[in-house]
Design an enzyme around this catalytic site. Structure first.
Site, PDB file in Angstrom:
ATOM      1  N   GLU A 142       0.775  -1.201  -0.035  1.00  0.00           N
ATOM      2  CA  GLU A 142      -0.110  -0.141   0.113  1.00  0.00           C
ATOM      3  C   GLU A 142       0.869   1.143  -0.002  1.00  0.00           C
ATOM      4  OE1 GLU A 142      -2.694   0.125   3.211  1.00  0.00           O
ATOM      5  OE2 GLU A 142      -3.521   2.007   2.616  1.00  0.00           O
ATOM      6  N   ARG A 156       5.132 -12.841   9.875  1.00  0.00           N
ATOM      7  CA  ARG A 156       5.763 -11.439   9.531  1.00  0.00           C
ATOM      8  C   ARG A 156       7.223 -11.667  10.225  1.00  0.00           C
ATOM      9  NH1 ARG A 156       2.263  -7.531   9.273  1.00  0.00           N
ATOM     10  NH2 ARG A 156       3.722  -5.873   9.611  1.00  0.00           N
ATOM     11  N   LYS A 175       4.153   0.598   9.833  1.00  0.00           N
ATOM     12  CA  LYS A 175       4.299   1.823   9.119  1.00  0.00           C
ATOM     13  C   LYS A 175       3.744   2.799   9.941  1.00  0.00           C
ATOM     14  CE  LYS A 175       3.154   0.055   4.833  1.00  0.00           C
ATOM     15  NZ  LYS A 175       2.391   0.207   3.774  1.00  0.00           N
TER      16      LYS A 175
HETATM   17  P1  ATP Z   1       2.278  -2.277   8.129  1.00  0.00           P
HETATM   18  O1  ATP Z   1       1.314  -3.234   9.164  1.00  0.00           O
HETATM   19  O2  ATP Z   1       3.544  -1.981   8.461  1.00  0.00           O
HETATM   20  O3  ATP Z   1       1.403  -0.978   7.842  1.00  0.00           O
HETATM   21  P2  ATP Z   1       1.333  -3.299   5.880  1.00  0.00           P
HETATM   22  O4  ATP Z   1       1.212  -4.851   5.919  1.00  0.00           O
HETATM   23  O5  ATP Z   1       0.141  -2.803   6.022  1.00  0.00           O
HETATM   24  O6  ATP Z   1       2.385  -3.030   7.030  1.00  0.00           O
HETATM   25  P3  ATP Z   1       1.667  -3.262   3.102  1.00  0.00           P
HETATM   26  O7  ATP Z   1       2.059  -2.057   2.312  1.00  0.00           O
HETATM   27  O8  ATP Z   1       0.008  -3.547   3.032  1.00  0.00           O
HETATM   28  O9  ATP Z   1       2.125  -2.755   4.555  1.00  0.00           O
HETATM   29  O10 ATP Z   1       2.418  -4.420   2.984  1.00  0.00           O
HETATM   30  C1  ATP Z   1       2.985  -5.183   1.564  1.00  0.00           C
HETATM   31  C2  ATP Z   1       3.235  -6.808   1.711  1.00  0.00           C
HETATM   32  O11 ATP Z   1       4.166  -6.777   2.583  1.00  0.00           O
HETATM   33  C3  ATP Z   1       2.114  -7.431   2.241  1.00  0.00           C
HETATM   34  O12 ATP Z   1       1.682  -8.568   1.647  1.00  0.00           O
HETATM   35  C4  ATP Z   1       2.397  -7.595   3.834  1.00  0.00           C
HETATM   36  O13 ATP Z   1       1.831  -8.682   4.063  1.00  0.00           O
HETATM   37  C5  ATP Z   1       4.026  -7.750   3.785  1.00  0.00           C
HETATM   38  N1  ATP Z   1       4.651  -7.287   4.849  1.00  0.00           N
HETATM   39  C6  ATP Z   1       4.294  -6.096   5.745  1.00  0.00           C
HETATM   40  N2  ATP Z   1       4.951  -6.179   6.879  1.00  0.00           N
HETATM   41  C7  ATP Z   1       5.761  -7.423   6.873  1.00  0.00           C
HETATM   42  C8  ATP Z   1       6.796  -7.974   7.719  1.00  0.00           C
HETATM   43  N3  ATP Z   1       6.986  -7.348   8.793  1.00  0.00           N
HETATM   44  N4  ATP Z   1       7.178  -9.180   7.353  1.00  0.00           N
HETATM   45  C9  ATP Z   1       6.692  -9.810   6.277  1.00  0.00           C
HETATM   46  N5  ATP Z   1       6.086  -9.164   5.350  1.00  0.00           N
HETATM   47  C10 ATP Z   1       5.455  -8.092   5.690  1.00  0.00           C
HETATM   48 MG    MG Z   2      -1.319  -3.911   4.041  1.00  0.00          MG
END
Ligand code: ATP
Ligand code: MG
Length: 565
Positions: free
Chosen positions: A39, A265, A275
């Site tokens: 995102e 994760r 984030k």
């Molecule tokens: P945050 O929780 O930090 O806002 P998010 O999951 O909302 O992160 P996205 O931009 O939606 O952020 O993430 C893109 C991809 O990266 C998704 O498939 C998510 O599952 C993966 N991802 C995000 N954080 C991690 C992590 N700590 N370890 C592994 N994969 C991750």
């Molecule tokens: Mg997300």
């Protein structure tokens, strides 16, 4: 990892690869398609690197493809700056989506049509309840939810209202579109989830075209289906959303049948990988920006000097499992150290200078001495270093009254100057405050290159730079951004931060060759660590970041806990 072989060429095995392998073997899937779906509401962090590595390396290994898809369904938090930084970071990590760059926003029209399809099938309805009322109706883990009074609206009325939502007739929060699934489901995600909400906000890509936007749940799986994604890999918190993901795929005329699989994760010690928290660090000014070298962002790690191959090696070692844990930052540092030990050229740099005057070296003269660039890589060759009567050595390499195990310089003591001569300290000169400000020394001209013809030994070798030839520089030393292994942000970020996460040394002296240092080419400062030129450097002032110190705390962690890398 060998010099030329990257983790990308290694054969890997984990439960997701096992699934992919068997799907290919039994023909459920002809060709593997994965996607990395960020995102664009922040910069990528090391957790994302785990997901990027998983998705792209699986595509590469099984000769499929990996799409980069921006999951841009929430215009209030998304920005073009993030879209650009994400592409830069994925490329820098060594991955290429080729022409497969997509945006969920490109599917808005199709998603809208599918929403109308659900309405026509009696599987979605417009709800006039407020967000708060919807929450109150949802029930809890132990209690079922209650139907909305608008749940049985006739199809025509739903279609009319949904079209008017799209046309902008209503205010934010006045109405939503919900799926009609099961308010008593044991899985709260199936209790008539919201599919569309009204947001009178311009979108970075679709501008003012839309004032209703699909939710993550309604957009994600359908986007996968449009793109022909076969294995939709996401983190464990989405496991409870999978029945909903499947419900949409079953109830819509989508062009393909993607499946979602979840893995744990990445959590990293002494930092945060959310984030929301990272944005807060930036906006509250706790760090200098998204690329502050203390940040766990890809741009921060890059600026700090971590090579992309070290990050790949790290996420490969962490591996893919279904159990949550916290990985030590020391492992990431260990990966960098191991790689840089092989690839980084050695240079001399004195971080906390102490002046040395060699009384028996002729005034006004200088000579060039040969130094090896990288003992781990003979092909890196050698360079010359100017040597003269006045040098700088590290303040820590001298003690006036040395304890037993201190073998470096002390009054009357002889040591080796790396690549140069034996040096003996004759006298320490002090200022009025009693601090040592200069050492008067002598050298033995017979020991050029670092060995004595008479076979006498010294117990220490120290680094140095010639004072008149040295470059002045600023060096930034970094420590953990947060004090604790698992920071507790309960009392706010400020309280959890490590007050000593940054130490700036203004008066460092570097060997002259470092004038040619380049961004993105880390070097080892002998006996200190690995350092990288910072973009803050200018013609009149070099700035270096310490990537990692030489001392390997991971080795200690391993010895103590038996942890495996
Ligand atoms: P945050 O929780 O930090 O806002 P998010 O999951 O909302 O992160 P996205 O931009 O939606 O952020 O993430 C893109 C991809 O990266 C998704 O498939 C998510 O599952 C993966 N991802 C995000 N954080 C991690 C992590 N700590 N370890 C592994 N994969 C991750
Ligand atoms: Mg997300």
């Amino acid at each position: 990892m060998s010099d030329t072989q990257d983790v990308l060429e290694e054969e890997r095995s984990d439960f997701i690869r096992d699934i992919v392998r068997s799907d290919l073997a039994d023909g459920r899937v002809k060709s593997v398609v994965t996607r990395f779906p960020p995102e664009p509401n922040g910069y990528l962090h090391i957790g994302h690197a785990k997901s990027i590595f998983l998705n792209f390396s699986i595509a590469q290994e099984f000769e499929g493809r990996c799409n980069l898809r921006f999951d841009d369904t929430n215009p209030t938090r998304e920005e073009q700056e993030y879209i650009e930084s994400i592409q830069r970071d994925v490329r820098w990590l060594g991955f290429d989506w080729s022409e497969y760059l997509y945006y969920a926003s490109d599917y808005f029209e199709q998603l809208y049509e599918w929403a109308e399809h659900l309405i026509r099938e009696g599987k979605a309805y417009v709800d006039d309840l407020s967000a708060e009322e919807i929450r109150a109706h949802r029930g809890t883990l132990t209690e079922p939810g209650r139907d909305s009074p608008y749940r049985d609206r006739p199809v025509d009325e739903n279609l009319d209202l949904f079209r008017r939502m799209r046309a902008g007739e209503f205010k934010e929060g006045e109405r939503v579109l919900r799926a009609k699934i099961d308010m008593a489901s044991g899985n709260i995600n199936l209790r008539d989830p919201v599919l569309y909400r009204i947001l009178h906000a311009a979108h970075p890509r679709t501008g003012d075209k839309w004032c209703i936007y699909p939710t993550y749940d309604f957009a994600h799986g359908q986007s996968d289906a449009i793109e022909g994604v076969t294995h939709s890999l996401c983190t464990l918190e989405f496991a409870d959303h999978r029945p909903l993901y499947d419900w949409f795929i079953e109830n819509l005329p989508v062009p393909s049948q993607p499946h979602q699989y979840e893995f744990s994760r990445l959590n990293l010690s002494h930092t945060v990988l959310s984030k929301r928290r990272l944005i807060q660090l930036v906006t509250e000014g706790h760090v200098a920006g998204w690329d502050d070298p203390r940040m766990p962002t890809i741009s921060g790690l890059r600026r700090r000097g971590f090579p992309p191959a070290a990050i790949r090696d790290f996420v490969a070692r962490v591996g893919i499992t279904k159990s949550d844990n916290v990985v030590e930052m020391a492992l990431l540092e260990h990966c960098a150290r191991e790689l840089l030990n092989k690839s980084a050229e050695r240079r001399m740099a004195v971080l906390r200078p102490l002046k040395v005057v060699i009384e028996n070296y002729p005034e006004g003269e200088a000579e060039e001495l040969q130094a090896i660039n990288n003992p781990e890589d003979r092909s890196a060759g050698s360079r010359s270093l100017p040597f003269s009567r006045e040098l700088y050595i590290e303040r820590d390499d001298f003690m006036e009254d040395p304890p037993k195990k201190f073998f470096r310089l002390a009054p009357g003591r002889e040591v080796r100057l790396r690549y140069a001569y034996f040096l003996t300290c004759r006298e320490a000169i002090k200022n009025e405050a009693g601090e040592v400000v200069e050492l008067r020394c002598t050298y033995d001209p017979e020991t050029k290159g670092g060995n004595a013809p008479d076979g006498r030994k010294v117990k220490a070798t120290i680094h140095w730079v010639s004072s008149e030839h040295a470059l002045k520089a600023e060096v930034r030393l970094y420590n953990h951004l947060f004090r604790d292994v698992e920071p507790d942000i309960g009392d706010g970020l400020a309280a959890a931060l490590n007050k000593d996460s940054l130490e700036v040394l203004q008066d460092c002296r570097l060997e002259p060759g470092l004038a040619e240092a380049a961004l993105g080419t880390p070097v080892q400062f002998e006996r200190q660590g690995y350092f990288a030129l910072d973009p803050d450097s200018s013609a009149d002032g070099l700035v270096f970041n310490r990537t990692v110190a030489l001392r390997d705390s991971w080795a200690k962690v391993q010895a103590k806990t038996g942890a495996k890398p």
